[in-house]
Design an enzyme around this catalytic site. Structure first.
Site, PDB file in Angstrom:
ATOM      1  N   LYS A 165      59.959 -30.843 -50.946  1.00  0.00           N
ATOM      2  CA  LYS A 165      59.063 -30.277 -49.825  1.00  0.00           C
ATOM      3  C   LYS A 165      57.718 -31.343 -49.356  1.00  0.00           C
ATOM      4  CE  LYS A 165      58.450 -26.187 -52.008  1.00  0.00           C
ATOM      5  NZ  LYS A 165      59.258 -26.628 -53.384  1.00  0.00           N
ATOM      6  N   ASN A 174      51.376 -25.535 -49.409  1.00  0.00           N
ATOM      7  CA  ASN A 174      51.676 -25.374 -50.834  1.00  0.00           C
ATOM      8  C   ASN A 174      50.993 -26.476 -51.582  1.00  0.00           C
ATOM      9  OD1 ASN A 174      53.018 -24.163 -52.986  1.00  0.00           O
ATOM     10  ND2 ASN A 174      54.399 -25.740 -53.139  1.00  0.00           N
ATOM     11  N   HIS A 191      62.435 -20.869 -60.236  1.00  0.00           N
ATOM     12  CA  HIS A 191      61.344 -19.740 -60.480  1.00  0.00           C
ATOM     13  C   HIS A 191      61.842 -18.504 -60.742  1.00  0.00           C
ATOM     14  CE1 HIS A 191      58.258 -22.472 -59.059  1.00  0.00           C
ATOM     15  NE2 HIS A 191      58.802 -22.666 -57.826  1.00  0.00           N
TER      16      HIS A 191
END
Length: 392
Positions: free
Chosen positions: A96, A114, A161
């Protein structure tokens, strides 16, 4: 809105608070450091709860807000309501930040989200016609409602996650929210249907590009293909795209060459916080690897990954952190030589003794960092410091 509760006062929470107060909204703040993060009376009279990404959905104030019918927004949702700018939103399990920063270079755009600048920090700071490229995690996307990026990019989807989301399906669903109101969806070639009605654009690592990317690895070529597809959708010129591909050096903690000492290259890939990211790093080099693995656990299994390590050109794995024992068990079954180093410092010392000219010492942990470090950046900076000390 008259009154808002901001839950979590790290970077994004502080930015959200500033935006709300600038709009004349009364802001109540809750945070663990204040000792009031479970005081449900803070919800009295509140019109919206703005939640930092680190706050789980099970937090008492979040659960209580939903029970009372108080909307729960991420900081991204809040910022998007005050930003008139066209937004390229980027998500995925891995790649990302690299893709976001590369896209920013292609478009001459500000980047946020982020990593780095909170999106709310750009409210009122960027001319309304200018593009913003925003990196979005699953934590940020799970509480978006009206976020409508001009272009939404999904790089990849692999288990991650799971300690927070519980299941891969829940994690996947959070990621795919990025497409619900997007106008253009940029997805890997052959990826299945996505929510919403966006125009679909596909990319793949073998796409023809106007220039070859400077950063190494097949996964980074795939990131470059995604960035190129999104930049073209945003109207960037081929010259701007090609120039960014030729000159973009990558970002820290992602296959970052820290030093070359005595013919041994030391590479910092601390951002590889899951097995999928570490797997990509293993295929980025032809040279023999001394691989530093381990950290805090995130609910992933290492059995398949151990076979990937065995198939790569790994001379020795040096195991650190709480994941050392489960990693050792699976690596042993796969016949991968390993050492229990326990700490990053000992791993660097052992690798420095063993590595020969032409070989690479690669920190690509396949784990989170929270057992021994503040975050992956702290871990990467410590690795850099330890390597630099070798040169003294």
């Amino acid at each position: 809105m008259r009154k808002a509760l901001v839950l979590g006062l790290a970077r994004s929470g502080r930015a959200a608070r500033a935006v709300l107060e600038a709009q004349g909204t009364e802001v109540v703040a809750a945070d663990r450091t204040l000792g009031n993060d479970e005081d449900v009376s803070l919800l009295d009279g509140v019109d919206v709860l703005v939640k930092s990404p680190g706050v789980p959905a099970e937090a008492l104030l979040v659960v209580s807000a939903r029970e009372r019918g108080v909307p729960v927004w991420s900081e991204i949702e809040l910022a998007s309501r005050f930003l008139p700018n066209p937004i390229v939103a980027v998500t995925g399990t891995n790649g990302k930040t690299t893709t976001t920063e590369l896209l920013g270079a292609m478009l001459g755009a500000r980047t946020a989200g982020n990593v780095g600048t909170a999106l709310s920090e750009l409210v009122g700071e960027v001319p309304p016609e200018e593009w913003i490229v925003c990196e979005l995690s699953s934590f940020q996307l799970e509480d978006t409602h009206e976020l409508a990026p001009e272009i939404a990019v999904l790089l990849n989807l692999e288990p991650d996650h799971l300690d927070r989301h519980g299941t891969f399906e829940a994690y996947r669903n959070a990621k795919l929210r990025i497409f619900e109101r997007a106008r253009t969806a940029v997805v890997p070639r052959g990826f299945g249907p996505v929510p919403g009605s966006a125009r679909r654009v596909e990319f793949a690592a073998d796409d023809p590009l106007p220039a070859e990317p400077l950063v190494p690895g097949a996964h980074n070529r795939e990131n470059a293909a995604a960035a190129t597809a999104a930049a073209r959708a945003a109207g960037a010129s081929e010259e701007a795209v090609a120039n960014a591909l030729r000159t973009f050096p990558g970002v820290p903690h992602r296959l970052e060459l820290v030093a070359e000492i005595g013919g041994v290259r030391w590479v910092n890939d601390s951002k590889a916080t899951n097995t999928a990211a570490a797997r990509r790093a293993l295929t980025a080099y032809d040279a023999p690897l001394h691989l530093i693995l381990g950290g805090s656990l995130k609910g992933e299994s290492f059995d398949e990954f151990a076979h990937d390590v065995a198939a790569a050109n790994v001379t020795t794995a040096y195991l650190i952190g709480e994941a050392a024992e489960p990693l050792a068990q699976d690596l042993a079954y796969a016949n991968v030589p390993f050492l229990f180093s326990t700490t990053l410092e000992r791993a660097v010392e052992a690798a420095a003794t063993a590595a020969q000219p032409g070989e690479i010492v690669l920190l690509s942990p396949a784990c989170a960092s929270y057992d021994q470090f503040r975050d992956y950046e702290h871990r990467g900076e410590e690795f850099r410091r330890l390597v630099q000390n070798l040169q003294r």
